[in-house]
Design an enzyme around this catalytic site. Structure first.
Site, PDB file in Angstrom:
ATOM      1  N   ASP A 204       9.468   3.645  -2.298  1.00 11.05           N
ATOM      2  CA  ASP A 204       8.506   4.355  -3.145  1.00 11.05           C
ATOM      3  C   ASP A 204       9.196   4.643  -4.470  1.00 11.05           C
ATOM      4  O   ASP A 204      10.309   4.154  -4.712  1.00 11.05           O
ATOM      5  CB  ASP A 204       8.034   5.655  -2.447  1.00 11.05           C
ATOM      6  CG  ASP A 204       6.603   6.022  -2.846  1.00 11.05           C
ATOM      7  OD1 ASP A 204       6.351   6.188  -4.048  1.00 11.05           O
ATOM      8  OD2 ASP A 204       5.744   6.126  -1.951  1.00 11.05           O
ATOM      9  N   HIS A 291       3.728   2.568  -7.119  1.00 11.46           N
ATOM     10  CA  HIS A 291       4.775   3.345  -6.429  1.00 11.46           C
ATOM     11  C   HIS A 291       6.100   2.583  -6.412  1.00 11.46           C
ATOM     12  O   HIS A 291       6.800   2.585  -5.394  1.00 11.46           O
ATOM     13  CB  HIS A 291       4.342   3.671  -5.002  1.00 11.46           C
ATOM     14  CG  HIS A 291       3.368   4.811  -4.913  1.00 11.46           C
ATOM     15  ND1 HIS A 291       3.765   6.135  -4.972  1.00 11.46           N
ATOM     16  CD2 HIS A 291       2.023   4.832  -4.782  1.00 11.46           C
ATOM     17  CE1 HIS A 291       2.702   6.922  -4.861  1.00 11.46           C
ATOM     18  NE2 HIS A 291       1.623   6.151  -4.765  1.00 11.46           N
ATOM     19  N   GLU A 355      -2.896   4.025  -5.061  1.00 11.61           N
ATOM     20  CA  GLU A 355      -2.667   4.778  -6.298  1.00 11.61           C
ATOM     21  C   GLU A 355      -2.048   3.955  -7.431  1.00 11.61           C
ATOM     22  O   GLU A 355      -1.089   4.368  -8.062  1.00 11.61           O
ATOM     23  CB  GLU A 355      -1.786   6.004  -6.009  1.00 11.61           C
ATOM     24  CG  GLU A 355      -2.412   6.944  -4.999  1.00 11.61           C
ATOM     25  CD  GLU A 355      -1.569   8.172  -4.704  1.00 11.61           C
ATOM     26  OE1 GLU A 355      -2.151   9.273  -4.697  1.00 11.61           O
ATOM     27  OE2 GLU A 355      -0.352   8.057  -4.487  1.00 11.61           O
TER      28      GLU A 355
HETATM   29  C1  TNX Z   1      -0.773  10.225  -1.224  1.00 10.04           C
HETATM   30  S1  TNX Z   1      -1.282   8.476   1.270  1.00 10.04           S
HETATM   31  C2  TNX Z   1       0.082   9.162  -1.134  1.00 10.04           C
HETATM   32  C3  TNX Z   1       1.538   9.391  -0.987  1.00 10.04           C
HETATM   33  C4  TNX Z   1       1.850  10.850  -1.152  1.00 10.04           C
HETATM   34  C5  TNX Z   1       0.859  11.677  -0.354  1.00 10.04           C
HETATM   35  C6  TNX Z   1       1.135  13.134  -0.339  1.00 10.04           C
HETATM   36  C7  TNX Z   1      -0.923   7.482   0.190  1.00 10.04           C
HETATM   37  C8  TNX Z   1      -1.284   6.130   0.502  1.00 10.04           C
HETATM   38  N1  TNX Z   1      -0.347   7.869  -0.969  1.00 10.04           N
HETATM   39  O1  TNX Z   1       2.241   8.616  -1.911  1.00 10.04           O
HETATM   40  O2  TNX Z   1       3.137  11.070  -0.705  1.00 10.04           O
HETATM   41  O3  TNX Z   1      -0.425  11.462  -0.873  1.00 10.04           O
HETATM   42  O4  TNX Z   1       0.328  13.820   0.582  1.00 10.04           O
END
Ligand code: TNX
Length: 552
Positions: A204, A291, A355
């Site tokens: 990440d 990420h 994301e």
């Molecule tokens: C969302 S769940 C994210 C993570 C974060 C998390 C914190 C997901 C696919 N992405 O990168 O750590 O929320 O709750």
């Protein structure tokens, strides 16, 4: 009172007893069928474990788990019994098992003379032994010899199998690093509750944790940062509780005082063997295209803007996102995945996909040119193009691709499995794709367990009390019955932005993982919150013996 219950129970026939007695047996997850039998089996210094050839390793595993507390030798012997095992034995076998129990099901019969665990496949024999551990007094989990001589196993006949085949825990080792032995401890605890899938979030923004021989800077640079992140990230809710056990251990700092760490490929192989011995599949996640700051801190040439990128959040100018317009980005990712495929036997690879800040792509002239060339109308379609290309590579290596909810945007790759955290599970399963349910509101083990933030250790936000985890139903309401088999199961996710220590990890995982185990293993209509709480009260004693810092 105890005496009265005992006297009453002697008067009631076994079949009538079974419902009430499930709570006194304190089995988690609750088996599909439990019937009490008369009498009990006694573990003694003379007890031997007999196995068929196929179950030898499981027999040795069981012996290793029972020896510390009892101090008994519990010799393991291979023997082909044509009929009954000798008196006083524990017998593990695949012979004569009911194939209808499936790949993970088992049958366990404990009576005065013997304990017999019979299952068509070894995973089932293994789960039978986990049930046997829970049938014994809770101090069987002690790591030191317990000064007592009675180790009864209540007379019982259990037929058991899981509701779902994916019963998972995600551990994020990027935001904070957890050592090989810390990971192995979690695997051991998962096995006790029949959780069978470990989703290893290895990569990440905050750290790259897997050695890749072709790209050594990934770990030389990407595995380290200035300091652990234990203060508030802007926008998240405040709390005042900072127990001392939240701090990372000294072994997470290198000689120069940098924070981090990574697994060598040998470490990974060791953890894989540890997991395999516990019938746990490890699914690696290599995040892309977003990420990816840690990778781009090491190799900024695969980004759109050239960096610099950092593993320290405070320093991050851009979010890490790969450049899809550069052919070499794909050569790099292919090279990374090739080593990952070589290491991990799992049929699955998780490629993230969540994301992604597509606005970074929209400002890149190269990305614009690519979109024009390929007829892609927006960032979503560009992301979909990227992922479909990756899927071809993944499939060409005989693997299946999993991605987060967002991989539906712009068109789902043809054979991808969707991990639903913010929706998409219903849609994907309706279209015939496999899905794994991990909705944020029901399955996030990084969320708070109480609304009283003054008593809770710092967390990212959210609210997932034990009862909500227990009430979670993985199959979406509106999913037609014919498509329900596409729901492979569910998973609890432990994101570790604020979790730097083993004890804090325990606190977030337990007992919520016990509830998740029941959600994914036990029958839907057998779920009963009051009964679960009663069983959990006993289970907490097991966790005490195991030194797990669960939330009380
Ligand atoms: C969302 S769940 C994210 C993570 C974060 C998390 C914190 C997901 C696919 N992405 O990168 O750590 O929320 O709750």
């Amino acid at each position: 009172m105890k005496k009265l219950i005992l006297t009453l129970s002697l008067l009631i026939p076994a079949a009538v007893l079974s419902a009430a007695d499930t709570s006194s047996l304190a089995l988690i997850p609750l088996p599909q069928k439990v019937d009490r039998l008369d009498g009990e089996f006694e573990l003694t210094p003379l007890t031997r474990i007999y196995t068929d050839r196929a179950s030898e390793k499981t027999g040795e595993f069981l012996a290793q788990k029972l020896r510390p507390a009892t101090g008994y030798p519990l010799e393991v012997h291979w023997q082909a019994f044509s009929s009954k095992p000798p008196e006083g034995a524990i017998y593990l076998t695949t012979k004569g098992a009911d194939a209808g129990l499936g790949a993970e099901g088992y049958e366990l019969t404990a009576s005065a003379g013997s304990v017999v665990i019979r299952a068509p496949q070894q995973a089932g024999v293994f789960y039978g032994t986990q049930t046997l551990r829970q049938l014994l007094p809770t101090d069987i989990f002690s790591t030191n010899v317990v000064a007592k001589t009675e180790w009864p196993v209540p007379g019982v006949h259990i037929r058991d199998w899981p509701r779902f085949k994916w019963r998972g825990i995600l551990l994020d080792v990027s935001r904070h690093f957890f050592s090989k032995s810390e990971v192995e401890t979690k695997l051991d605890e998962m096995a006790l509750y029949k959780l069978n899938t470990f989703h290893w979030h290895l990569v990440d923004d905050d750290g790259w944790r897997i050695e890749i021989k072709k790209y050594p800077k990934l770990t030389e640079v990407g595995a380290w940062r200035m300091r652990p992140q234990l203060k508030r990230i802007e926008g998240s809710k405040e709390t005042t509780a900072h127990p001392a056990w939240m701090a990372p251990s000294a072994d997470k700092f290198d000689v120069g005082g940098r924070y981090g760490g990574y697994y060598t490929q040998d470490d990974i192989r060791e953890v894989l063997a540890y997991a395999a011995a516990r019938h746990i599949m490890i699914v690696p996640e290599i995040e892309m295209p977003g990420h990816s700051s840690a990778a781009l801190a090491a190799y900024p040439e695969y980004s759109c803007y050239g960096g610099p990128y950092h593993t320290d959040r405070d320093l991050n100018a851009h979010e890490g996102i790969y450049d899809p317009a550069n052919e070499q980005t794909f050569q790099f990712l292919d090279g990374v995945l090739k080593e990952v495929f070589h290491l991990f036997p799992s049929p699955y690879i998780h490629i993230g996909g969540d994301e992604v800040r597509k606005d970074y792509w929209m400002h890149s002239p190269d990305c614009q040119a690519l979109m024009q060339r390929e007829g892609l109308k927006d960032g979503n379609e560009l992301q979909s193009w990227f992922l479909k290309r990756m899927e071809k590579y993944v499939n060409a290596h005989g693997k299946k691709m999993i991605g987060w909810s967002e991989i539906l945007q712009g068109g789902l790759a043809p054979s991808a499995t969707v991990m639903d955290w913010i929706g998409g599970g219903l849609e994907a399963a309706s279209q015939g794709h496999d899905v794994i349910m991990t909705p944020e509101k029901d399955c996030y083990l990084d969320h708070y367990q109480s609304t009283n933030l003054l008593t809770e250790p710092l967390a990212i936000g959210g609210y997932l009390p034990l009862q909500n985890m227990y009430a979670f139903e993985p199959v979406p309401d509106k999913l037609p019955e014919a498509m329900q088999s596409h729901v492979l199961g569910a998973q609890g996710n432990v994101w570790t932005e604020y979790i730097a220590s083993q004890q804090h990890l325990d606190y977030m995982i337990f007992p919520r993982a016990c509830a998740l185990a029941e959600v994914t293993w036990s029958a839907r209509d057998a779920r009963n919150w009051d009964d679960f709480q009663q069983r959990l009260a006993t289970d907490e004693k097991r966790l005490d013996e195991l030194n797990v810092n669960y939330r009380r």
